[in-house]
Design a protein around this motif. Sequence first.
Motif, mmCIF file in Angstrom:
data_model
loop_
_atom_site.group_PDB
_atom_site.id
_atom_site.type_symbol
_atom_site.label_atom_id
_atom_site.label_comp_id
_atom_site.label_asym_id
_atom_site.label_seq_id
_atom_site.Cartn_x
_atom_site.Cartn_y
_atom_site.Cartn_z
ATOM 1 N N VAL A 1 0.942 -1.173 -0.012
ATOM 2 C CA VAL A 1 0.206 0.063 0.243
ATOM 3 C C VAL A 1 1.226 0.977 -0.166
ATOM 4 N N GLY B 1 2.160 1.985 -3.440
ATOM 5 C CA GLY B 1 1.233 2.535 -3.942
ATOM 6 C C GLY B 1 0.417 1.658 -4.989
ATOM 7 N N ALA B 2 0.476 0.284 -4.064
ATOM 8 C CA ALA B 2 -0.113 -0.695 -5.374
ATOM 9 C C ALA B 2 -1.412 -1.050 -4.877
ATOM 10 N N ASP B 3 -2.361 -1.570 -6.105
ATOM 11 C CA ASP B 3 -3.667 -1.371 -5.721
ATOM 12 C C ASP B 3 -4.344 -2.224 -4.438
ATOM 13 N N GLU B 4 -5.426 -1.622 -3.947
ATOM 14 C CA GLU B 4 -5.286 -2.062 -2.270
ATOM 15 C C GLU B 4 -5.999 -3.698 -2.321
ATOM 16 N N SER B 5 -7.162 -4.108 -3.726
ATOM 17 C CA SER B 5 -7.740 -5.800 -3.467
ATOM 18 C C SER B 5 -6.357 -6.423 -3.879
ATOM 19 N N VAL B 6 -4.905 -5.942 -4.397
ATOM 20 C CA VAL B 6 -3.639 -7.584 -5.172
ATOM 21 C C VAL B 6 -3.609 -7.213 -3.646
#
Length: 62
Positions: A37, A40-45
């Motif tokens: 997080v 900056g990665a996607d939260e769902s992934v």
Amino acid sequence: MTHMEKAMVPRRGLRIDLTFRPLPSPLIGLGGGWLGVRAGADESVVALAALLVAVRVSIRRI
């Protein structure tokens, strides 16, 4: 029933067990999720990856 509706029905006799791993693994999953997080990665992934680290999934045919 159409062909697609039949395909979505789970097979009879399939058992899916979700159990937490011993203590260090959930902490590693939580730390990895936090770093994902922050990066900056996607939260769902990130949540899915942390769940797969923290939980043992076993699939058995009954």
